[in-house]
Each structure stands twice: as C-alpha cells, then as structure tokens.
Scaffold this active site. Structure first.
Site, PDB file in Angstrom:
ATOM      1  N   SER A  96       0.847  -1.194   0.000  1.00  0.00           N
ATOM      2  CA  SER A  96       0.000   0.000   0.000  1.00  0.00           C
ATOM      3  C   SER A  96       0.879   1.238   0.000  1.00  0.00           C
ATOM      4  O   SER A  96       2.040   1.194   0.431  1.00  0.00           O
ATOM      5  CB  SER A  96      -0.887   0.004   1.256  1.00  0.00           C
ATOM      6  OG  SER A  96      -1.539   1.248   1.421  1.00  0.00           O
ATOM      7  N   TYR A 109      -2.099  -0.483  10.471  1.00  0.00           N
ATOM      8  CA  TYR A 109      -2.104  -0.831   9.050  1.00  0.00           C
ATOM      9  C   TYR A 109      -0.819  -0.348   8.374  1.00  0.00           C
ATOM     10  O   TYR A 109      -0.167  -1.102   7.644  1.00  0.00           O
ATOM     11  CB  TYR A 109      -3.331  -0.220   8.372  1.00  0.00           C
ATOM     12  CG  TYR A 109      -3.479  -0.601   6.918  1.00  0.00           C
ATOM     13  CD1 TYR A 109      -3.939  -1.866   6.554  1.00  0.00           C
ATOM     14  CD2 TYR A 109      -3.165   0.302   5.906  1.00  0.00           C
ATOM     15  CE1 TYR A 109      -4.077  -2.221   5.217  1.00  0.00           C
ATOM     16  CE2 TYR A 109      -3.307  -0.046   4.565  1.00  0.00           C
ATOM     17  CZ  TYR A 109      -3.765  -1.305   4.232  1.00  0.00           C
ATOM     18  OH  TYR A 109      -3.897  -1.653   2.906  1.00  0.00           O
ATOM     19  N   LYS A 113       2.162  -2.733   6.583  1.00  0.00           N
ATOM     20  CA  LYS A 113       2.547  -2.576   5.181  1.00  0.00           C
ATOM     21  C   LYS A 113       4.001  -2.128   5.049  1.00  0.00           C
ATOM     22  O   LYS A 113       4.705  -2.515   4.110  1.00  0.00           O
ATOM     23  CB  LYS A 113       1.597  -1.607   4.477  1.00  0.00           C
ATOM     24  CG  LYS A 113       0.173  -2.147   4.346  1.00  0.00           C
ATOM     25  CD  LYS A 113       0.122  -3.487   3.617  1.00  0.00           C
ATOM     26  CE  LYS A 113      -1.297  -3.955   3.364  1.00  0.00           C
ATOM     27  NZ  LYS A 113      -1.360  -5.227   2.613  1.00  0.00           N
TER      28      LYS A 113
END
Length: 204
Positions: A96, A109, A113
């Site tokens: 991402s 998150y 990533k």
C-alpha cells in the site's frame, strides 16, 4: 503483448472465502496439498482503523497475523516447492501507499505494510539465487469493498483525493495490470521493488 504466463500455475491469497490466514496451523493444512505453484500473489489483508491511543491488542494481533505473518508462511510454502522442483517463480505482495506515508488512524495498518515492504526486499535477496523474484505493488485507495468501506466519508475521501495528482482512486483493474506485469517475463529483471499504483500520491 504476451506476458509469458500461459501454463504457469498461480495462487492468490484473499481471493474469495477459504482458509483463515491468521491461523498458522489451518493455513499449513490447507496449502499442504495445493500442488505445484509457480506464481503467488499475497493479497489478503485487513484494515482495522483506530486512533493510535486507542489501538487494541486484538487489532495488532489480527493485523500482523493476516497482513504480515501469513505472507511469510504462504511464501515459504510456495518458495520451498519451487526450490524443490528447480523451477523459477514470482511472488507479488500487495502492499500500500500506506507503507511509505503516515495516515491518521492507520498506525497498525501502516506498520504492517511498511514491514511487508522490507520483508519483500529480504525475500528478494534470499530467493533471487533460486530464480524466484519478489516485488510489491503499492496502490492508493482501491475501490474494493474494503476500500469503499473505509473511504466512504466524502470529507475523508476529499482529503486523500486532494493529495493524488490524478485526482481519483484506483480501480481493481489498475492494480491487476501491474500485478500481471510483475508476475510475467516482461519484468524478468525486476525484484525487490515497490511499484506504486497511486496516481502520483507518493510523488507529492
């Protein structure tokens, strides 16, 4: 353009309902008899958004189990099979833009990533001598059910869109096209790379 994928066997995690990739033993059982795999796309992910001061143990455990640990486990299984067969292969980890930019309420998150991007580089380093390439694709918000759920607030979406020079979020096909390139012989000299599909977000 012939991408050279004909006859090669692929496995895509996160495609439809199946094994709980957060469960190491269940994943081991499910993939134990999956057969020869030449191409792997690690696409499974969760995005549990919480302000940093409210991050829970459950959110950390689930996020790292699915977004990172499962990538390690599934990739190990596929890579060991490739090495045992003496076959070349390619792995694409779906990361991402959040691996490289801080986003409010995305602390866990972003962390998973960011870890995935570095894991990919180490995998590329260690698996390269076995003719296995490993790259990430790093999209902006993609209009998947998860993307729509997390970016449905018009004010929140506008703040992100204002940072994207092309002025739009990605469609699934935009990401698929890059994944297919990274799996194909057209990218045979590319490994350890993170390829943005972000409309220029990371350029700003």
């Amino acid at each position: 353009m012939d991408l050279g994928l004909a006859g090669r066997r692929a496995l895509v995690t996160g495609a439809g309902k199946g094994v709980d990739l957060g469960d190491w033993e269940a994943t081991e059982r499910a993939l134990g008899g999956v057969g020869p795999v030449d191409l792997l796309v690690n696409n499974a992910a969760v995005a549990l958004l919480q302000p940093f001061l409210e991050v829970t143990k459950e959110a950390c455990d689930t996020s790292f189990d699915v977004n990172l640990r499962a990538v390690i486990q599934v990739s190990q299984i596929v890579a060991r099979g490739l090495i045992a067969r003496g076959a070349r292969g390619a792995i694409v980890n779906v990361s991402s833009q959040a691996s490289q930019r801080a986003l409010t309420n995305h602390s866990v998150y972003c962390a998973t990533k960011g870890a995935m991007d570095m894991l990919t580089k180490v995998m590329a380093l260690e698996l390269g001598p076995h003719k296995i390439r490993v790259n990430t694709v790093n999209p902006t918000v993609v209009m998947t059910p998860m993307g729509k759920a997390n970016w449905s607030d018009p004010l929140k979406a506008k703040a992100m869109l204002d940072r994207i020079p092309l002025g739009r979020f990605a469609e699934v096909q935009n990401v698929v096209d890059v994944i297919l390139f990274l799996l194909s012989d057209q990218s045979s000299m590319t490994t350890g790379s993170a390829v943005p599909v972000d409309g220029g977000f990371l350029a700003t």
